[in-house]
Design a protein around this motif. Structure first.
Motif: not given
Length: 371
Positions: A141-149, A172-180, A194-201
């Motif tokens: 699972f990767v933040p969308a901006a780094h998916a290509e890399k 597949v695009q989706g929303t990832g959640t995590f609490l550092p 708590l963060e919600q981030v647009e990620e790519v699976r």
């Protein structure tokens, strides 16, 4: 700087991964330690007293050999026996011995490919399949901006091979959640929030042999402090690996002409031959070492001739009746591995970081004399 023993063996296992070896084969480190710097490596087919003296003469700290020096578990180590004296000499001179046997035979670009290439066998495939490489599904699972890399890093490292297609993945695009938690340094967000981030699976197929390499490439390219990924086995057939090679010759020749090719290219003075010397050979099989029991595999694969060592009398009689020719260059024909393996290791160690040198043994370990 000299390479550590573990580094040299990591390179060796890139060529001949240990998991390719047949069950119960005596491979790997058999004597000594790899936890030391290696100034010189000697590559040998066999390890006998002459080879050990050669290793001492060149200052070798490690011998990489094809044939094991320990075949069965030792119940005692007596230094007044021939093998005991050999072990003692190796230990006294701090020379480690590492064995790469059937894994080197089976490996792509290893023993049997070298022999097939030397004999002019084109597009050789395994004569007898031993392994289907295990496959794994890697999901990250990767933040969308780094998916290509991240995707490019995994695929360029060898992930995503399906048949004749490479760089295969599903995204597949989706929303990832995590609490550092406290003490973390998140790439995105702040501790305690708590963060919600647009990620790519990203999903892709990973072969067992390069699994760690691909995971390391993925983690290195990933921006997160803690990378969320899954790796699990899948019930799919991967690439097949096996002993021997079989394929068409570049040009059909008579058996007599092919005998001359075998003697020249495998550097053997004499061979034993079964079959009509005038018959045409268009498809050939080769198996380094002792291959009597693979005659039926060669027949099944449509080979006109099998080149292998240690052919016994009854196997020769059976082959004659079955109509397949045999050429026996002896077990020692595997000596082709000395120069080839030494060149492989030296190329890997010559990237500017290491001063370690690799040499091919000059000792002829053929036990037979031809009169």
């Amino acid at each position: 700087m000299f390479a550590k023993g573990q580094t040299v063996i990591q390179y060796m296992e890139q060529l001949a991964p240990k998991h390719l070896a047949v069950p119960d084969d005596r491979i790997g480190l058999q004597l000594g330690s790899l936890q030391k710097e290696i100034r010189n490596v000697l590559v040998a087919l066999d390890v006998n007293d002459e080879v050990v003296e050669e290793a001492i003469a060149i200052g070798a700290d490690l011998i990489v050999a094809h044939h094991a020096i320990i075949f069965r578990p030792l119940k005692q180590l007596q230094t007044d026996t021939p093998m005991g004296k050999l072990y003692e000499k190796l230990i006294k001179h701090d020379i480690a011995v590492y064995i790469s046997h059937t894994n080197l035979d089976i490996a792509e670009g290893g023993m049997n490919d070298w022999m097939a290439e030397a004999l002019g066998i084109a597009d050789g495939v395994p004569l007898d399949e031993v392994h289907d490489e295990k496959l794994y599904k890697l999901v990250v699972f990767v933040p969308a901006a780094h998916a290509e890399k991240v995707r490019t890093a995994m695929l360029d490292a060898g992930a995503g091979a399906i048949g004749n297609y490479s760089h295969c993945s599903f995204n597949v695009q989706g929303t990832g959640t995590f609490l550092p938690q406290e003490g973390t340094e998140p790439y995105i967000g702040k501790p305690g929030k708590l963060e919600q981030v647009e990620e790519v699976r990203i999903e892709t197929i990973v072969p067992q042999g390069i699994r760690n390499k691909i995971v390391q490439a993925m983690i290195k390219a990933h921006p997160y402090e803690e990378v969320a990924y899954d790796l699990y086995p899948v019930d799919l057939k991967g690439r097949s690996y096996g002993l021997g090679r079989v394929g068409k010759l570049r040009e059909p020749v008579t058996l007599a002409e092919f005998v001359d090719v075998v003697k020249e290219k495998l550097d053997v003075p004499h061979v034993r031959v079964v079959g009509d010397l005038n018959r045409k050979i268009g498809k050939a099989a080769v198996l380094g070492g002792s291959g009597s029991r693979y005659v039926n595999s060669a027949i099944f694969r449509g080979a006109d001739v099998l080149v292998t060592g240690d052919i016994d009398y009854h196997t020769a009689q059976d082959a004659l009746m079955a109509g397949i020719a045999l050429i026996d260059p002896g077990h020692n024909a595997e000596k082709i591995m000395k120069v080839k393996t030494a060149e492989w290791l030296q190329a890997k160690l010559s990237d500017g970081r290491y001063d370690t040198k690799v040499a091919a043994s000059q000792i002829n370990t053929e036990p037979f004399r031809f009169m």
